[in-house]
Scaffold this motif. Structure first.
Motif, short mmCIF file in Angstrom:
data_model
loop_
_atom_site.label_atom_id
_atom_site.label_comp_id
_atom_site.label_asym_id
_atom_site.label_seq_id
_atom_site.Cartn_x
_atom_site.Cartn_y
_atom_site.Cartn_z
N MET A 1 43.73 41.73 38.26
CA MET A 1 44.34 40.55 37.65
C MET A 1 43.32 39.79 36.80
O MET A 1 43.56 39.47 35.64
N VAL A 2 42.14 39.52 37.36
CA VAL A 2 41.14 38.70 36.67
C VAL A 2 40.67 39.37 35.39
O VAL A 2 40.45 38.72 34.37
N GLU A 3 40.51 40.70 35.45
CA GLU A 3 39.99 41.43 34.29
C GLU A 3 40.88 41.29 33.06
O GLU A 3 40.42 41.36 31.93
N THR A 4 42.17 41.09 33.29
CA THR A 4 43.12 41.03 32.17
C THR A 4 43.22 39.63 31.58
O THR A 4 43.85 39.46 30.53
N LEU A 5 42.62 38.64 32.21
CA LEU A 5 42.73 37.27 31.72
C LEU A 5 41.84 37.04 30.50
O LEU A 5 40.76 37.62 30.38
N THR A 6 42.32 36.18 29.61
CA THR A 6 41.55 35.83 28.42
C THR A 6 40.29 35.07 28.81
O THR A 6 40.30 34.30 29.77
N GLU A 7 39.23 35.28 28.05
CA GLU A 7 37.98 34.58 28.32
C GLU A 7 38.20 33.07 28.31
O GLU A 7 38.83 32.54 27.40
N GLY A 8 37.69 32.40 29.32
CA GLY A 8 37.83 30.95 29.40
C GLY A 8 39.01 30.48 30.22
O GLY A 8 39.12 29.29 30.52
N HIS A 9 39.91 31.41 30.58
CA HIS A 9 41.05 31.01 31.41
C HIS A 9 40.52 30.37 32.69
O HIS A 9 39.55 30.86 33.29
N TYR A 14 36.89 30.33 37.55
CA TYR A 14 36.71 30.20 38.99
C TYR A 14 36.08 31.47 39.58
O TYR A 14 35.21 31.39 40.45
N TYR A 15 36.51 32.62 39.09
CA TYR A 15 35.96 33.87 39.60
C TYR A 15 34.51 34.09 39.13
O TYR A 15 33.70 34.71 39.85
N THR A 16 34.19 33.61 37.93
CA THR A 16 32.80 33.67 37.48
C THR A 16 31.93 32.83 38.39
O THR A 16 30.82 33.23 38.77
N GLU A 17 32.44 31.65 38.75
CA GLU A 17 31.72 30.81 39.71
C GLU A 17 31.61 31.48 41.07
O GLU A 17 30.58 31.39 41.74
N SER A 18 32.69 32.16 41.49
CA SER A 18 32.68 32.85 42.78
C SER A 18 31.54 33.86 42.85
O SER A 18 30.86 33.99 43.87
N ALA A 19 31.34 34.60 41.75
CA ALA A 19 30.25 35.59 41.70
C ALA A 19 28.90 34.90 41.85
O ALA A 19 28.00 35.39 42.55
N LEU A 20 28.76 33.75 41.18
CA LEU A 20 27.51 32.99 41.27
C LEU A 20 27.29 32.51 42.71
O LEU A 20 26.18 32.62 43.25
N ILE A 21 28.33 32.01 43.34
CA ILE A 21 28.24 31.51 44.71
C ILE A 21 27.82 32.64 45.66
O ILE A 21 26.96 32.46 46.53
#
Length: 320
Positions: A1-9, A14-21
């Motif tokens: 699901m996340v991979e198909t989302l437009t950049e900045g959605h 939130y998932y980019t932050e999740s990876a950082l966390i």
């Protein structure tokens, strides 16, 4: 699901932050506070910026979920956030004292709690949010999210992309059509004197106090945007029921204040407490018209730390 989302959605962010966390959690598990306390402290402080994520969820994401009938996150997940906040506060106290034994004992509780939260977000919160919130509604998030902030070092790509070119818009000047739960008729009113809407906006923005106005239907209809807010706010709270705008642990107290104001038995309520090393003074005032009819409540929050330190008198200008 996340991979198909437009950049900045918002969800992709939130998932980019999740990876950082998750990276920060691994680093904290690997570092030994006894051998390198400063390294541990640097990683811990970076992880505590998760507060921005909590605030965005509470003030941006949860209000939209409420509009679609899902109120669970506003209560259950907000309580989860507060539990993690308490653990961070506890560890901060141990950090100041360099109490390594207590740090080592308590850090796993925080990390396990955050990992559990990420799992709930991944399995339930974000998938349901994608189903409930419309594409047009997601486009409303960026300005409010930016006001609160992200954990990321660089701002995410605006979503939609044209948002980058849009000028700053104060909430009182935002007349875009939304499914609001209160009337927009007669929204401008002036008492004594003459002021343009721009002057009113400037006045409210420069007041050294946070103001939130809840109408007689218990809906948030306004907040001012100062440069140094005490508590995070974003346009997602406009039209939101007041019971969802406070942490679950304090909401019953707020509802009691509103009810006493409505009944006419009380007109003022105030509190003060230590928040992040600052003394915060919060006051609630009942708003009534000339016929004493209840028209809502205004909440005013102010950092009075420096005011409390005043002694004696100061009658001269000391600029020179």
């Amino acid at each position: 699901m996340v991979e198909t989302l437009t950049e900045g959605h918002p969800v992709k962010v939130y998932y980019t932050e999740s990876a950082l966390i998750q990276d920060l959690i691994l680093e904290l598990k690997d570092v030994n506070p006894i051998e390198d306390f400063q390294k541990y402290l640097n990683i811990f402080n970076q992880l505590t910026t998760i507060e921005k994520r909590f605030a965005r969820k509470e003030n941006q994401l949860f209000p939209y979920l409420e509009k679609h009938g899902w109120e669970g996150p506003s209560q259950g997940m907000w309580s989860f956030h507060d539990n993690l906040r308490e653990q961070i506060k506890l560890l901060n106290n141990y950090n100041v004292k360099k109490d390594i034994e207590k740090i080592i004992e308590n850090i796993p509780y925080l990390l396990n709690g955050i990992e559990r939260l990420l799992t709930i977000e991944d399995i339930r919160l974000f998938p349901n949010a994608m189903e409930l919130i419309t594409e047009e509604e997601w486009k409303d998030f960026y300005i409010g999210d930016e006001e609160i902030g992200w954990m990321l070092k660089e701002k995410p790509t605006p979503y939609p992309a044209v948002a980058k070119e849009e000028a700053y818009l104060h909430p009182s000047q935002d007349h875009s059509q939304r499914d609001l739960s209160f009337s927009l008729e007669n929204t401008f009113h002036y008492d004594e004197g003459y002021m343009t809407p721009e002057q009113v906006n400037l006045l409210l923005s420069f007041l050294p106090v946070d103001i939130t106005f809840v109408d007689e239907n218990d809906k948030v209809i306004f907040y001012n945007r100062g440069n140094d807010r005490v508590f995070a706010r974003s346009k997602g709270i406009i039209g939101r029921e007041v019971r969802f705008c406070h942490p679950p642990k304090s909401v019953n107290m707020v509802l009691r204040i509103v009810e006493e104001f409505r009944l006419g038995t009380k007109d003022v309520a105030e509190f003060w407490f230590n928040f992040k090393g600052r003394i915060i003074h919060i006051r609630y005032f009942a708003i009534r018209d000339k016929n004493k009819t209840y028209k809502g409540v205004v909440e005013m929050s102010q950092d009075v730390t420096d005011i409390q330190k005043l002694e004696g008198e100061k009658r001269l200008l000391d600029w020179d």
